[in-house]
Design an enzyme around this catalytic site. Sequence first.
Site, PDB file in Angstrom:
ATOM      1  CG  HIS A 103      -1.339   1.308   1.341  1.00  0.00           C
ATOM      2  ND1 HIS A 103      -2.869   0.928   0.627  1.00  0.00           N
ATOM      3  CD2 HIS A 103      -1.766   2.286   1.713  1.00  0.00           C
ATOM      4  CE1 HIS A 103      -3.530   2.377   1.340  1.00  0.00           C
ATOM      5  NE2 HIS A 103      -2.630   2.654   1.634  1.00  0.00           N
ATOM      6  CD  GLU A 104       1.051   3.649   3.923  1.00  0.00           C
ATOM      7  OE1 GLU A 104       1.166   5.142   3.104  1.00  0.00           O
ATOM      8  OE2 GLU A 104       0.848   3.236   4.444  1.00  0.00           O
ATOM      9  CG  HIS A 146       0.107   6.238  -0.450  1.00  0.00           C
ATOM     10  ND1 HIS A 146      -0.575   6.823  -1.077  1.00  0.00           N
ATOM     11  CD2 HIS A 146      -0.296   5.521   0.274  1.00  0.00           C
ATOM     12  CE1 HIS A 146      -1.737   7.021  -0.816  1.00  0.00           C
ATOM     13  NE2 HIS A 146      -1.924   6.252   0.733  1.00  0.00           N
ATOM     14  CD  GLU A 199      -5.595   5.241   0.804  1.00  0.00           C
ATOM     15  OE1 GLU A 199      -4.743   6.512   0.725  1.00  0.00           O
ATOM     16  OE2 GLU A 199      -5.569   4.271   1.005  1.00  0.00           O
TER      17      GLU A 199
HETATM   18 MG    MG Z   1      -3.062   5.251   2.293  1.00  0.00          MG
END
Ligand code: MG
Length: 503
Positions: free
Chosen positions: A268-269, A272, A298
Amino acid sequence: MRYTSKTVEKLTELYHQINLLSATNALLEWDLNVNLPPKGSAARAEQTAQLTGLITDRWQDKEFKSLLETAKSEKKLTDEEQAIVRNLERSSRYYYNVPKSIIVEFSKTTSEGFMAWNRAKQENDFSIFSPHLSKIVKLSQDIAEHLGYKDNPYDALLDLYEPDLTTNECKKMFTPLVKELKVLLKNIQNSKYYSEHSTLSGNDFYYSVKRQKQLSEYVLTKMGYDLAAGRLDISPHPFTIGFGTQDVRITTRYNRHDFRESLMASIHEGGHALYEQGVDEAYDGTPLSGGVSLGIHESQSRFWENQIGRSISFVEFMTPVYQSFFPEHLKHTDTDELVRFINHVTPSLNRVESDEVTYNMHIALRFEIEEQMINNKVKIKDLPEIWRQKMKSYLGIVPKTDSQGILQDVHWSYGSIGYFPTYTLGNLYSAQFTDTLRNEIDIDSNIKNGELGTILGWYRENVHKHGSRYLPNQLCTKVSGRVLSSKYLIDYLKSKYKTIYKL
Ligand code: MG
């Protein structure tokens, strides 16, 4: 970057100083989350407040202000120059409308609030955090009043994270989505493949932290995350922070009994971070640097986490890799079991670890509470109970402790009220962008072969490189040809879980 306007060129030069100070402040924030000893919190709050004051002075500088006024009326700007002026105008609203004393107080209050939240969560004691939260809500209300709004003070806060987002827009987004998701969840729970508990995790399993870290690094490298322009650390709440394209850091957290937690947080990170690393380098330090909004940001993290990390094709590719990292627990497993493990759907207490089907219900709950807090419709001391009631109504489960309930997320301690809805926006953007991506590239066969470069290339070209040049709604239309709709997310979830749970 090429400038045709001397005014915009000078403005960008002055903004570069703001950008450097903001990056320094962000570095202190990274350190606060990753390294700071508990006793250092008071000094850190003062350091951050001092820097915030300096940043505010730069925004309020007379020369800067008058250049911005001039630039706004200049007619023959290039597209990039227009975007620079638009972004500066948007960001400066906060500094021109909210008094410096409130900005600095807010900074100090949230630094202290973060440390209090951390302790309150560890000690499962909401009363440690609640006076800080009261102050944060009061300051947020003041900020909303200074910023101005049409219908609801909460709108002014939403707009800080997602340009032009309103309470009404959020309601329009959540209502159909929650309705469809509740039905899907029911169907899954009625499937004979449904089980409340997942296999491959729990007290009988021990996944070494060292191995988990190596696994995260392996997947991050596969994704195309440049570790020479980033790093992976540990923090209680995983996050990404970037200082231009060449230093974009991420964190994760480890659970010895469940390797999914660190893996999914890292992916997830990492999503980003790929966005930040992929912005056109020429935009570094300018008002066009970095991702355009939290919703679009996001969309990138959720894309990598869900559409890649949790996809059947990726689990197929990763099965032997997972087995080689954790042979003691996984050598007898197969792709089917891993797919169901990694996509295990069940109502859970924790947002970050929740599955794709229930995730947005966690957000809907927070959206409702935030809107009520900002409008004084609830008392802060009643929040633990309100949380429990809403969990019951959305997910049918109730947390036993406040650490698992009202204290679960870090955001309010940072003063980030109005942030949560961007998570759901991100899911919607992600599904809609990926629908377009799928029409252009056979992503499943790429993923099955562990070939993620073409997919990253598509996002680099269509989303990342533009940085903050286009507003979210402009970017959405540019990428997908349509305005944002919840249809794509609903269709994607229905079709995916139909396969996994044989609905
Ligand atoms: Mg996030």
